[in-house]
Design an enzyme around this catalytic site. Sequence first.
Site, mmCIF file in Angstrom:
data_model
loop_
_atom_site.group_PDB
_atom_site.id
_atom_site.type_symbol
_atom_site.label_atom_id
_atom_site.label_comp_id
_atom_site.label_asym_id
_atom_site.label_seq_id
_atom_site.Cartn_x
_atom_site.Cartn_y
_atom_site.Cartn_z
ATOM 1 N N LYS A 102 49.969 34.994 45.222
ATOM 2 C CA LYS A 102 49.437 35.881 44.182
ATOM 3 C C LYS A 102 48.186 36.611 44.662
ATOM 4 O O LYS A 102 48.081 37.842 44.530
ATOM 5 C CB LYS A 102 49.088 35.060 42.926
ATOM 6 N N ASN A 103 47.235 35.856 45.229
ATOM 7 C CA ASN A 103 45.949 36.480 45.535
ATOM 8 C C ASN A 103 46.015 37.459 46.708
ATOM 9 O O ASN A 103 45.138 38.305 46.853
ATOM 10 C CB ASN A 103 44.883 35.408 45.779
ATOM 11 N N CYS A 160 40.802 34.819 34.325
ATOM 12 C CA CYS A 160 40.430 33.465 33.911
ATOM 13 C C CYS A 160 38.939 33.372 33.594
ATOM 14 O O CYS A 160 38.115 33.958 34.286
ATOM 15 C CB CYS A 160 40.757 32.481 35.027
ATOM 16 N N ARG A 177 31.242 35.821 35.918
ATOM 17 C CA ARG A 177 31.880 36.337 37.142
ATOM 18 C C ARG A 177 31.383 37.753 37.403
ATOM 19 O O ARG A 177 32.090 38.736 37.186
ATOM 20 C CB ARG A 177 33.406 36.300 36.996
ATOM 21 N N ASP A 229 40.426 26.562 43.234
ATOM 22 C CA ASP A 229 41.595 26.713 42.366
ATOM 23 C C ASP A 229 42.381 25.413 42.217
ATOM 24 O O ASP A 229 43.153 25.255 41.273
ATOM 25 C CB ASP A 229 42.527 27.814 42.909
ATOM 26 N N ARG A 259 50.922 33.875 34.326
ATOM 27 C CA ARG A 259 50.244 34.938 35.086
ATOM 28 C C ARG A 259 50.364 34.689 36.588
ATOM 29 O O ARG A 259 50.401 35.633 37.370
ATOM 30 C CB ARG A 259 48.744 34.954 34.737
HETATM 31 C C1 UD1 Z 1 39.119 34.888 44.047
HETATM 32 C C2 UD1 Z 1 40.490 34.386 43.625
HETATM 33 C C3 UD1 Z 1 40.353 33.140 42.769
HETATM 34 C C4 UD1 Z 1 39.516 32.086 43.495
HETATM 35 C C5 UD1 Z 1 38.199 32.679 43.998
HETATM 36 C C6 UD1 Z 1 37.412 31.716 44.854
HETATM 37 C C7 UD1 Z 1 41.798 36.416 43.534
HETATM 38 C C8 UD1 Z 1 42.472 37.411 42.705
HETATM 39 N N1 UD1 Z 1 41.148 35.434 42.871
HETATM 40 O O1 UD1 Z 1 38.420 35.231 42.863
HETATM 41 O O2 UD1 Z 1 41.651 32.620 42.520
HETATM 42 O O3 UD1 Z 1 39.228 31.032 42.607
HETATM 43 O O4 UD1 Z 1 38.438 33.869 44.768
HETATM 44 O O5 UD1 Z 1 38.185 31.283 45.915
HETATM 45 O O6 UD1 Z 1 41.858 36.432 44.744
HETATM 46 N N2 UD1 Z 1 30.238 36.404 42.714
HETATM 47 C C9 UD1 Z 1 29.045 37.010 42.436
HETATM 48 N N3 UD1 Z 1 28.979 38.375 42.546
HETATM 49 C C10 UD1 Z 1 30.044 39.132 42.932
HETATM 50 C C11 UD1 Z 1 31.246 38.485 43.218
HETATM 51 C C12 UD1 Z 1 31.329 37.114 43.099
HETATM 52 O O7 UD1 Z 1 28.055 36.372 42.071
HETATM 53 O O8 UD1 Z 1 29.905 40.356 43.010
HETATM 54 C C13 UD1 Z 1 30.334 34.928 42.602
HETATM 55 C C14 UD1 Z 1 31.359 34.452 41.567
HETATM 56 O O9 UD1 Z 1 30.817 34.427 40.280
HETATM 57 C C15 UD1 Z 1 31.718 33.095 42.101
HETATM 58 C C16 UD1 Z 1 31.624 33.272 43.610
HETATM 59 O O10 UD1 Z 1 30.842 34.436 43.826
HETATM 60 O O11 UD1 Z 1 30.756 32.155 41.691
HETATM 61 C C17 UD1 Z 1 32.951 33.459 44.304
HETATM 62 O O12 UD1 Z 1 33.695 34.470 43.635
HETATM 63 P P1 UD1 Z 1 34.787 35.359 44.370
HETATM 64 O O13 UD1 Z 1 35.060 34.800 45.726
HETATM 65 O O14 UD1 Z 1 34.388 36.779 44.266
HETATM 66 O O15 UD1 Z 1 36.051 35.099 43.459
HETATM 67 P P2 UD1 Z 1 37.111 36.146 42.947
HETATM 68 O O16 UD1 Z 1 37.326 37.187 43.983
HETATM 69 O O17 UD1 Z 1 36.788 36.545 41.565
#
Ligand code: UD1
Length: 418
Positions: free
Chosen positions: A23-24, A118, A123, A306, A398
């Site tokens: 998915k990701n 989610c 986030r 996850d 999803r």
């Molecule tokens: C992706 C995955 C999700 C997985 C996560 C961590 C997808 C679609 N989803 O989510 O399944 O759980 O990686 O492996 O691929 N953060 C900030 N600022 C930002 C971006 C992120 O503070 O601009 C923080 C987030 O709140 C979180 C951490 O960084 O605490 C990691 O988030 P991130 O790696 O960005 O996760 P996603 O891309 O949302």
Amino acid sequence: MPRLLVRGKSQPLNGTVKISGAKNAAVAIIPAALLAAAPVRIENLPEINDIRILVEIIEELGVQVSWESPSTLLIDASTLRKVQAPYELVKKMRASYYLIGALVGRLGCAEVPIPGGCDLGPRPIDQHIKGLASMGAKIVVEHGLVKVEGKRLQGANIYLDIVSVGATINIMLAAVRTSGKTVIENAAKEPEIVDLANFLNAMGAHVRGAGTDVIKVTGVDELRSATHCVIPDRIESGTYMIAAAASGGNVMLSDVIPKHLEPVTAKLREMGMTVDVFDDQIRVIGNCEPRAVNIKTFPYPGFPTDLQPLAMVLLTQAKGSSVISENVFEGRFKHVDELKRMGACVKVEGRTAIVTGCRRLSGAPVSATDLRAGASFIIAGLIAQGETVISQMDHIYRGYEKICEKFSALGAELEEID
Ligand code: UD1
């Protein structure tokens, strides 16, 4: 909304399960296809709601799509015209923010509502914004929209303050057709990022270093047609590995990349489970009462956040107490209250959960608080005494392809109700 009835204490899971496309990776690769004004073919897409929604969104933007099979999609973005993604669809999935990087990269502007997905605590997308702004984009976040204007972006050196999968991908997408070189430091190293880079390079992009913490993207003028096969889903794989272990079963997973599952394999072995690794298969035999272990979630190659809710269910059966530290998301213990209603003994203190093992779980009505939490309740329901009814199943659909069929084929007793 459909609910799932899970009958507990049925036989241990047994048999073979074929793992679907990731998915990701898929949710990044579909927006990446918008960067080319030429047709591309994407194979091994998972049949899940997030993909259906994403395909609807790109059709709304004027892109032509056709399904060659349930998992193979042809995308022709030569007709892409619109840069406004529709709120009603975007709010349903987190990864719709990849449209920002893709639309800016192709058309120089984007208007994308702040995405849903989610609820794992706050986030923010500040690192995505910082990256695009470093390349010269003008970004305004107002009225629930992220508006980006970036007709003349320039490659830049970007240091991410936090290792973020989403920010790494969004910056890669915006950089592919931007003039000059973009260097992303402290980049995320997830296999899905490598898969995206492979797809971009197959289209003629110049992306180097994916899978390390420094990714270098040299902009190219245009991209060409390509065919790409999405990697297997390591989180779906981990789900069936943990389910096999928790049910005391014997399950062979096929179509997997064992390397991507090393953190899970290592933890299951530490618990005393038998995990046999083959070229593209993994067998998990839950032949013992699990030993208590400590789990710390980290970005790849750490233990995946996850799978944390699912591992917690397994640890409720362990001999002794286990400590789980959640280091990726601030609010990722929302499943704990539901698990407690099934008899789990878990104490949460900040980002740490202490799980007391040897608990007899009992079936109860529970609500799938998010995608992976929902999957953890299926496993909890399978090992509990009595029946568990899981509501808000939409969260699970999803991200998991044919989850009821796959579990049923392994001998689980579950059925959709309503
Ligand atoms: C992706 C995955 C999700 C997985 C996560 C961590 C997808 C679609 N989803 O989510 O399944 O759980 O990686 O492996 O691929 N953060 C900030 N600022 C930002 C971006 C992120 O503070 O601009 C923080 C987030 O709140 C979180 C951490 O960084 O605490 C990691 O988030 P991130 O790696 O960005 O996760 P996603 O891309 O949302």
